[in-house]
Motif scaffolding. Structure first.
Motif, PDB file in Angstrom:
ATOM      1  N   ALA A  98       0.856  -1.195   0.000  1.00  0.00           N
ATOM      2  CA  ALA A  98       0.000   0.000   0.000  1.00  0.00           C
ATOM      3  C   ALA A  98       0.886   1.237   0.000  1.00  0.00           C
ATOM      4  CB  ALA A  98      -0.930   0.006   1.210  1.00  0.00           C
ATOM      5  N   GLU A  99       0.550   2.185  -0.832  1.00  0.00           N
ATOM      6  CA  GLU A  99       1.327   3.429  -0.940  1.00  0.00           C
ATOM      7  C   GLU A  99       1.056   4.295   0.285  1.00  0.00           C
ATOM      8  OE1 GLU A  99       3.584   6.450  -1.501  1.00  0.00           O
ATOM      9  OE2 GLU A  99       3.749   4.725  -2.852  1.00  0.00           O
ATOM     10  N   LEU A 100       2.074   4.485   1.069  1.00  0.00           N
ATOM     11  CA  LEU A 100       1.977   5.199   2.337  1.00  0.00           C
ATOM     12  C   LEU A 100       1.546   6.656   2.170  1.00  0.00           C
ATOM     13  CD1 LEU A 100       2.513   5.006   5.382  1.00  0.00           C
ATOM     14  CD2 LEU A 100       4.903   5.497   4.887  1.00  0.00           C
ATOM     15  N   ASN A 101       2.025   7.300   1.116  1.00  0.00           N
ATOM     16  CA  ASN A 101       1.755   8.723   0.913  1.00  0.00           C
ATOM     17  C   ASN A 101       0.814   8.996  -0.255  1.00  0.00           C
ATOM     18  OD1 ASN A 101       3.475   9.795   3.050  1.00  0.00           O
ATOM     19  ND2 ASN A 101       5.153   8.963   1.829  1.00  0.00           N
ATOM     20  N   ALA A 102      -0.007   8.019  -0.619  1.00  0.00           N
ATOM     21  CA  ALA A 102      -0.977   8.230  -1.702  1.00  0.00           C
ATOM     22  C   ALA A 102      -1.873   9.408  -1.330  1.00  0.00           C
ATOM     23  CB  ALA A 102      -1.821   6.973  -1.912  1.00  0.00           C
ATOM     24  N   ARG A 103      -2.327  10.113  -2.359  1.00  0.00           N
ATOM     25  CA  ARG A 103      -3.167  11.290  -2.130  1.00  0.00           C
ATOM     26  C   ARG A 103      -4.478  11.129  -2.881  1.00  0.00           C
ATOM     27  NH1 ARG A 103       1.187  16.097  -2.102  1.00  0.00           N
ATOM     28  NH2 ARG A 103      -0.535  17.134  -1.098  1.00  0.00           N
ATOM     29  N   ASN A 104      -5.560  11.601  -2.262  1.00  0.00           N
ATOM     30  CA  ASN A 104      -6.869  11.541  -2.921  1.00  0.00           C
ATOM     31  C   ASN A 104      -7.076  12.798  -3.766  1.00  0.00           C
ATOM     32  OD1 ASN A 104      -7.671  13.589  -1.161  1.00  0.00           O
ATOM     33  ND2 ASN A 104      -9.033  12.289   0.039  1.00  0.00           N
ATOM     34  N   ALA A 105      -8.288  12.964  -4.269  1.00  0.00           N
ATOM     35  CA  ALA A 105      -8.595  14.100  -5.145  1.00  0.00           C
ATOM     36  C   ALA A 105      -8.411  15.452  -4.455  1.00  0.00           C
ATOM     37  CB  ALA A 105     -10.025  13.972  -5.682  1.00  0.00           C
ATOM     38  N   GLU A 106      -8.462  15.476  -3.130  1.00  0.00           N
ATOM     39  CA  GLU A 106      -8.279  16.712  -2.365  1.00  0.00           C
ATOM     40  C   GLU A 106      -6.833  16.892  -1.916  1.00  0.00           C
ATOM     41  OE1 GLU A 106     -10.781  18.898  -2.044  1.00  0.00           O
ATOM     42  OE2 GLU A 106     -11.949  17.484  -3.249  1.00  0.00           O
ATOM     43  N   GLY A 107      -5.985  15.921  -2.257  1.00  0.00           N
ATOM     44  CA  GLY A 107      -4.588  15.985  -1.844  1.00  0.00           C
ATOM     45  C   GLY A 107      -4.338  15.451  -0.449  1.00  0.00           C
ATOM     46  N   SER A 108      -5.353  14.853   0.154  1.00  0.00           N
ATOM     47  CA  SER A 108      -5.224  14.321   1.514  1.00  0.00           C
ATOM     48  C   SER A 108      -4.554  12.952   1.502  1.00  0.00           C
ATOM     49  CB  SER A 108      -6.601  14.208   2.170  1.00  0.00           C
ATOM     50  OG  SER A 108      -7.198  15.476   2.282  1.00  0.00           O
ATOM     51  N   THR A 109      -3.928  12.617   2.616  1.00  0.00           N
ATOM     52  CA  THR A 109      -3.248  11.329   2.787  1.00  0.00           C
ATOM     53  C   THR A 109      -3.863  10.567   3.955  1.00  0.00           C
ATOM     54  OG1 THR A 109      -1.639  12.215   4.361  1.00  0.00           O
ATOM     55  CG2 THR A 109      -1.067  12.370   1.998  1.00  0.00           C
ATOM     56  N   ALA A 110      -3.492   9.301   4.074  1.00  0.00           N
ATOM     57  CA  ALA A 110      -3.963   8.495   5.211  1.00  0.00           C
ATOM     58  C   ALA A 110      -3.513   9.119   6.528  1.00  0.00           C
ATOM     59  CB  ALA A 110      -3.453   7.064   5.087  1.00  0.00           C
ATOM     60  N   ALA A 129       6.279   3.983   9.766  1.00  0.00           N
ATOM     61  CA  ALA A 129       6.456   3.416   8.424  1.00  0.00           C
ATOM     62  C   ALA A 129       7.085   4.422   7.459  1.00  0.00           C
ATOM     63  CB  ALA A 129       5.111   2.932   7.886  1.00  0.00           C
ATOM     64  N   GLY A 130       7.178   5.689   7.882  1.00  0.00           N
ATOM     65  CA  GLY A 130       7.824   6.697   7.048  1.00  0.00           C
ATOM     66  C   GLY A 130       6.890   7.648   6.327  1.00  0.00           C
ATOM     67  N   ALA A 131       5.664   7.789   6.807  1.00  0.00           N
ATOM     68  CA  ALA A 131       4.726   8.730   6.173  1.00  0.00           C
ATOM     69  C   ALA A 131       5.318  10.136   6.160  1.00  0.00           C
ATOM     70  CB  ALA A 131       3.390   8.735   6.921  1.00  0.00           C
ATOM     71  N   ASP A 132       5.088  10.827   5.070  1.00  0.00           N
ATOM     72  CA  ASP A 132       5.605  12.186   4.902  1.00  0.00           C
ATOM     73  C   ASP A 132       4.633  13.186   5.526  1.00  0.00           C
ATOM     74  OD1 ASP A 132       6.566  14.648   4.089  1.00  0.00           O
ATOM     75  OD2 ASP A 132       6.843  14.049   1.990  1.00  0.00           O
ATOM     76  N   ALA A 133       4.985  13.676   6.705  1.00  0.00           N
ATOM     77  CA  ALA A 133       4.120  14.612   7.430  1.00  0.00           C
ATOM     78  C   ALA A 133       4.191  16.021   6.868  1.00  0.00           C
ATOM     79  CB  ALA A 133       4.499  14.626   8.914  1.00  0.00           C
ATOM     80  N   THR A 134       5.083  16.260   5.924  1.00  0.00           N
ATOM     81  CA  THR A 134       5.216  17.608   5.359  1.00  0.00           C
ATOM     82  C   THR A 134       4.285  17.846   4.163  1.00  0.00           C
ATOM     83  OG1 THR A 134       7.005  17.051   3.806  1.00  0.00           O
ATOM     84  CG2 THR A 134       7.632  17.681   6.067  1.00  0.00           C
ATOM     85  N   LEU A 135       3.656  16.781   3.657  1.00  0.00           N
ATOM     86  CA  LEU A 135       2.743  16.961   2.521  1.00  0.00           C
ATOM     87  C   LEU A 135       1.587  17.873   2.917  1.00  0.00           C
ATOM     88  CD1 LEU A 135       2.579  13.316   1.132  1.00  0.00           C
ATOM     89  CD2 LEU A 135       3.864  15.255   0.214  1.00  0.00           C
ATOM     90  N   ARG A 136       1.088  18.607   1.937  1.00  0.00           N
ATOM     91  CA  ARG A 136      -0.046  19.503   2.159  1.00  0.00           C
ATOM     92  C   ARG A 136      -1.172  19.144   1.212  1.00  0.00           C
ATOM     93  NH1 ARG A 136       0.945  23.735   5.394  1.00  0.00           N
ATOM     94  NH2 ARG A 136       3.110  24.000   6.059  1.00  0.00           N
ATOM     95  N   ASP A 137      -2.410  19.276   1.709  1.00  0.00           N
ATOM     96  CA  ASP A 137      -3.564  19.010   0.853  1.00  0.00           C
ATOM     97  C   ASP A 137      -3.780  20.201  -0.086  1.00  0.00           C
ATOM     98  OD1 ASP A 137      -4.924  21.017   2.304  1.00  0.00           O
ATOM     99  OD2 ASP A 137      -6.042  19.575   3.507  1.00  0.00           O
ATOM    100  N   ASN A 139      -5.767  22.497   0.018  1.00  0.00           N
ATOM    101  CA  ASN A 139      -6.067  23.740   0.736  1.00  0.00           C
ATOM    102  C   ASN A 139      -4.828  24.282   1.435  1.00  0.00           C
ATOM    103  OD1 ASN A 139      -8.875  23.849   0.137  1.00  0.00           O
ATOM    104  ND2 ASN A 139      -9.211  22.212   1.629  1.00  0.00           N
ATOM    105  N   GLY A 140      -3.698  23.601   1.246  1.00  0.00           N
ATOM    106  CA  GLY A 140      -2.451  24.053   1.844  1.00  0.00           C
ATOM    107  C   GLY A 140      -2.212  23.581   3.263  1.00  0.00           C
ATOM    108  N   HIS A 141      -3.028  22.633   3.752  1.00  0.00           N
ATOM    109  CA  HIS A 141      -2.908  22.168   5.132  1.00  0.00           C
ATOM    110  C   HIS A 141      -2.023  20.931   5.229  1.00  0.00           C
ATOM    111  CE1 HIS A 141      -6.992  24.183   5.290  1.00  0.00           C
ATOM    112  NE2 HIS A 141      -6.222  24.906   6.083  1.00  0.00           N
ATOM    113  N   SER A 142      -1.128  20.953   6.188  1.00  0.00           N
ATOM    114  CA  SER A 142      -0.322  19.772   6.515  1.00  0.00           C
ATOM    115  C   SER A 142      -1.069  18.978   7.593  1.00  0.00           C
ATOM    116  CB  SER A 142       1.042  20.200   7.050  1.00  0.00           C
ATOM    117  OG  SER A 142       0.891  20.834   8.315  1.00  0.00           O
ATOM    118  N   ALA A 143      -0.567  17.792   7.901  1.00  0.00           N
ATOM    119  CA  ALA A 143      -1.157  17.000   8.991  1.00  0.00           C
ATOM    120  C   ALA A 143      -1.101  17.778  10.302  1.00  0.00           C
ATOM    121  CB  ALA A 143      -0.439  15.662   9.117  1.00  0.00           C
ATOM    122  N   ARG A 144      -0.029  18.494  10.518  1.00  0.00           N
ATOM    123  CA  ARG A 144       0.108  19.301  11.746  1.00  0.00           C
ATOM    124  C   ARG A 144      -0.940  20.405  11.797  1.00  0.00           C
ATOM    125  NH1 ARG A 144       3.352  19.652  15.804  1.00  0.00           N
ATOM    126  NH2 ARG A 144       3.670  21.626  16.852  1.00  0.00           N
TER     127      ARG A 144
END
Length: 161
Positions: A98-110, A129-137, A139-144
């Motif tokens: 399973a792709e850990l950092n896959a993104r949906n249509a809104e750019g969101s990740t698991a 597992a190494g998920a990239d917490a720096t990705l942004r959806d 709307n420009g939002h990161s997981a943080r």
């Protein structure tokens, strides 16, 4: 009226809903398609994982189910189970590619979903597992950012600044 493909998948869908791994294995060996969606667009893997059927999920993966196939809005199985926090299933999916950092249509990740739904054990697993917490959806939002919005204090302590 249902298509022939849908009708031929119905026994598999029923076995998945019941979590019957033996029946799933038998049906796949007899030619059922592990990746064909049901009438609502859900794949057998999505149904099994979302309901928390670990052995059924394992049987589907062994039978060729694609852990990265997306449904509705580009959501992957890993994203779907983040809602319920099925960590053992998440590990199984990751073990099967399973792709850990896959993104949906809104750019969101698991990872973002885990934060949004307060599934902190799931969040920890994804980070390990190494998920990239720096990705942004989109709307420009990161997981943080999402953790801050939802008041998920635990996520704020484990997600990088």
């Amino acid at each position: 009226m249902h298509s022939t493909a849908f009708n031929s998948q119905e026994p598999l869908v029923q076995a998945v809903r019941q979590g019957d791994a033996a029946a799933i294995t038998r049906l796949l060996a007899d030619g059922a398609d592990a990746n064909a969606p049901d009438g609502r667009g859900f794949t057998p893997l999505v149904l099994a994982a979302y309901e928390g059927h670990l052995e059924a999920t394992r049987a589907l993966l062994a039978g060729g189910a694609d852990p990265n196939q997306s449904v509705g809005g580009g959501n992957t199985v890993l994203m779907g189970i983040a809602f319920k926090g099925h960590s053992a299933l998440a590990q199984l999916l990751l073990d099967h590619g399973a792709e850990l950092n896959a993104r949906n249509a809104e750019g969101s990740t698991a990872l973002m979903f885990a934060v949004l739904f307060g599934r902190n054990e799931f969040l920890d697993l994804l980070l390990r597992a190494g998920a990239d917490a720096t990705l942004r959806d989109h709307n420009g939002h990161s997981a943080r950012d999402l953790a801050r919005q939802k008041g998920n204090d635990y996520a704020l302590t484990v997600l990088p600044e």
